[in-house]
Design an enzyme around this catalytic site. Structure first.
Site, PDB file in Angstrom:
ATOM      1  N   GLU A 231      -3.300 -57.426  49.062  1.00 34.37           N
ATOM      2  CA  GLU A 231      -2.174 -57.024  48.298  1.00 34.37           C
ATOM      3  C   GLU A 231      -1.903 -55.713  47.831  1.00 34.37           C
ATOM      4  OE1 GLU A 231      -0.947 -60.583  45.509  1.00 34.37           O
ATOM      5  OE2 GLU A 231      -3.154 -60.682  45.662  1.00 34.37           O
ATOM      6  N   ARG A 451     -17.269 -65.190  47.143  1.00 38.88           N
ATOM      7  CA  ARG A 451     -16.863 -63.914  46.616  1.00 38.88           C
ATOM      8  C   ARG A 451     -17.814 -63.105  45.961  1.00 38.88           C
ATOM      9  NH1 ARG A 451     -12.364 -64.101  42.391  1.00 38.88           N
ATOM     10  NH2 ARG A 451     -12.845 -61.965  42.200  1.00 38.88           N
ATOM     11  N   LYS A 461      -7.991 -58.279  38.968  1.00 39.82           N
ATOM     12  CA  LYS A 461      -6.906 -57.580  38.954  1.00 39.82           C
ATOM     13  C   LYS A 461      -6.357 -57.230  37.768  1.00 39.82           C
ATOM     14  CE  LYS A 461      -5.748 -57.274  43.914  1.00 39.82           C
ATOM     15  NZ  LYS A 461      -4.579 -57.721  45.001  1.00 39.82           N
TER      16      LYS A 461
END
Length: 716
Positions: A231, A451, A461
């Site tokens: 993103e 992850r 984020k």
């Protein structure tokens, strides 16, 4: 500060201690109780520090007794000290028998090197099958723990020095050598690998028909096509480095292609700054995209497919508020508009596109399975109204697709063979395949991996944005952050990061957090090959060589690379009458295991001569050392144990090169600050950045350019 340095604490630990009032108070009392205000060995000092921070509060009356055992070196290992803490915790303030105490602490027990070797060998033999199975993922700390259980009083330094080689057969599978071996070939994507169970009892077995797959293979030439889909609403961090390794690495290993696709479905979050950064940092990491695309490139196709979805009875226009949608989903209740006529939804969706409805007035939702056990099948939103222009698509659209709707469709449109993501997206796999099946589109192979979590940092984020925008750090490239820009600014190389993520492997284990020192290991390995050594003194203390002529300057050779024999392996350093050493490398009182400089003691200045302290000058407070007087041994007959780094005046009266040094440490004190909930900011390490404005460096550094890396030599 001076008191703590005297007991052998390193400068950083001493500064951190001074910053903590409670520890400062406890340690000061302990030093006075132990009667070592004039200094002690580093080993004793470290044990005293542990007493100051961990001694049981219910047994303070016995602390002086324990301190005498430490100062006299009867208790000399952390294991013995832990045993003493346990003993006193149970004893509290009651009287105790000294013989019982000594037995509990292992006093008088001598564990030989031979006993340690036998024990280590036995442990490795006992755990051999597990070691061979897990290989580099074996927990060395766990193995040490087994040794400690069998030999609690063994010297931990000797235990760690013992290396046992396990005779390993050839790797049992290619996966040990090739982490991408687990992924199927593109031509195998007709097999069922995912089943979606619906609340009405039906089952969707996800796979491509042979006709669909043949069409796909014809378009791709049978090659692997992956995608890295960040993103564009923030800077990339080390977790993205693992995603790059998986996405770009698979394509490279199979001779295929990897797209860089910006997931820009939310026009409010996209910034050109982030778009430029992502492209630049991917190149720095050593990856080259096959093609750069944007989800917004497919807005027209996505809209057309949304109309098709409505016509097939798989989507509807809804008028619930976000709060109502949340409430209805939590209670598995259908929206009042779920069964509205198809023509009505088509008409309303067209009005949404034309801008005839206001923001929040309507959404387009997929008609999935509100009674499913999977929350991500509860009629996800596919389109929202946002009356703002898009940074990439302009002002053509006022409705924008959601991630859940666009991601899988764009994967299909780009003929992605392997759609790889982290495990938190696993529950979205059902929605991914439901939508592609509902539209009769080609279905990529989806696989989730764990992850990357690293200790003593945050990588969400939201938290990173908070740290940057609230100025807890100095921008996205602050060297304390685990952003790739921050790591690069700190001097970490892309090859070290890639070696780190490759070493972790590609697994589905989602319960592990990788220790920061594992990354630092790979950084050291890389810098040992690429970053030359040099000498810098952080807290200079002046040393005058009294038996060297005032204008005498010798040009000596220092090593850039310890083991390399080339013309570039050395550099020249001046040695003159005035040199500077680290202030922490001098003490007024010597001790047995102290290798620094002290009155009447000799040390070797690295790459040059031994020097012996003959005198020193104190400040008016009669404690602070202003200057040391020393004599050097030009014959080098003296063979001192201690070796110090140093910086000399290049010529008489000319100071060494003055530099500012910034020392960076872990950003957070806890290994997992996210566990602290809303108090996570309170865990920030106040000593994570220390600026030293007046350090001295050798003059060869004055021509360095931005981005140059060096390793500062320390005393050994």
């Amino acid at each position: 500060m001076e008191l703590f340095l005297k007991i052998g604490l390193d400068e950083r630990t001493a500064k951190n201690t001074v910053a903590n009032n409670k520890v400062t108070s406890n340690l000061t009392v302990v030093i006075h109780e132990a009667a070592v205000v004039d200094g002690c060995s580093r080993t004793v000092g470290n044990l005293l520090y542990t007493v100051a921070t961990k001694f049981p509060a219910n047994a303070l009356v016995h602390r002086p007794t324990l301190l005498q055992y430490i100062v006299s070196s009867k208790i000399k290992t952390p294991a013995q000290l832990d045993a003493a803490f346990l003993f006193f915790t149970n004893t509290a303030s009651e009287k105790f028998n000294l013989s019982t105490f000594e037995e509990a602490c292992g006093l008088g027990v001598e564990v030989t090197v031979e006993e340690i070797e036998v024990c280590v060998g036995d442990i490795f033999e006992e755990k051999k099958d597990s070691i061979l199975e897990h290989r580099y993922r074996t927990s060395v700390g766990e193995l040490f723990g087994h040794v400690r259980k069998k030999l609690p009083w063994a010297d931990p330094k000797i235990v760690k020095d013992k290396k046992t080689v396990v005779d390993a057969p050839p790797p049992s599978s290619e996966e040990d050598l090739n982490p991408f071996f687990i992924f199927p070939q593109p031509e195998e994507n007709f097999k069922v690998h995912t089943e979606i169970f619906f609340s009405n009892g039906s089952v969707l077995r996800c796979c491509n028909t042979k006709e669909v797959l043949e069409k796909h293979l014809k378009l791709t030439g049978g090659k692997v096509f992956s995608r890295f889909p960040p993103e564009s609403n923030g800077y990339l961090h080390i977790g993205h480095a693992k995603a790059m390794f998986v996405d770009f690495g698979l394509a490279k290993e199979r001779g295929g292609n990897c797209y860089l696709r910006y997931d820009d479905t939310n026009p409010e979050a996209e910034k050109e700054e982030y778009i430029d950064h992502i492209k630049e940092i991917i190149e720095w990491m050593g990856w080259k995209p096959f093609k750069i695309t944007y989800s917004s490139d497919y807005f027209q196709e996505l809209y057309d497919l949304a109309v098709k979805l409505i016509k097939r009875g798989h989507a509807y226009v809804d008028h619930q508020t976000p709060e109502e949608i949340k409430h209805y989903r939590e209670h598995k209740m259908n929206s009042p508009w779920r069964d509205r006529p198809i023509e009505e939804s088509l008409e309303l969706f067209e009005k949404m596109r034309e801008g005839k409805m206001s923001e929040g007035e309507a959404t387009l939702r997929m008609k999935q399975d509100m009674q499913s056990d999977n929350y991500n099948m509860y009629d996800l939103i596919s389109y929202r109204i946002k009356k703002i222009p898009h940074p990439h698509a302009g002002d053509k659209w006022c409705i924008y697709p959601s991630y859940d709707y666009a991601h899988c469709i764009v994967d299909s449109l780009e003929n992605i063979t392997h759609s790889l993501c982290t495990l938190e997206f696993e529950t979205r796999r059902a929605s991914y395949y439901w939508l592609l099946h509902a539209l009769d589109l080609y279905q990529p192979y989806v696989w989730e991996y764990s992850r990357l979590n690293v200790t003593n940092t945050v990588m969400s984020k939201r938290k990173l944005n908070c740290l940057v925008t609230e100025k807890w750090v100095e921008g996205w490239d602050d060297p304390r952050l685990m952003t790739l820009a921050g790591l690069r600014r700190r001097g970490v190389t892309s090859s070290a990061i890639n070696a780190f993520v490759k070493g972790i492997g590609i697994t589905r284990s989602d319960s592990s957090t990788i220790r920061l020192d594992r990354l630092e290991y790979h950084v050291r390995e890389e810098l040992n090959k690429t970053a030359p050594r040099t000498m810098v003194v952080l807290n200079p203390l002046k040393v005058v060589i009294t038996n060297l002529k005032g204008d005498s300057v010798m040009d000596l050779e220092a090593k850039r690379w310890p083991d390399v024999q080339t013309d570039n392996a050395v550099y020249k350093v001046p040695f003159s009458k005035t040199v500077h050493i680290e202030r922490s490398d001098f003490r007024l009182k010597d001790s047995k295991d102290y290798y620094g400089l002290a009155p009447g003691k000799s040390v070797l200045l690295r790459y040059t001569f031994p020097i012996k302290c003959t005198d020193f000058i104190l400040a008016d407070d009669n404690e602070t050392v202003l200057e040391i007087r020393a004599e050097y041994d030009p014959s080098k007959i003296t063979k001192p144990k201690g070796v110090l780094h140093w910086v000399s005046e290049p010529s008489t009266g000319v100071s060494p090169l003055q530099v500012e040094v910034r020392l960076f440490d872990k950003l957070f004190l806890s290994e997992n600050p996210t566990e602290l909930g809303d108090d996570w900011l309170g865990d920030l390490n106040p000593q994570s950045k220390i600026v030293i404005p007046n350090a001295y460096a050798v003059y060869s550094l004055q021509d360095s350019v931005v981005g140059s890396t060096f390793q500062f030599e320390r005393h050994v």
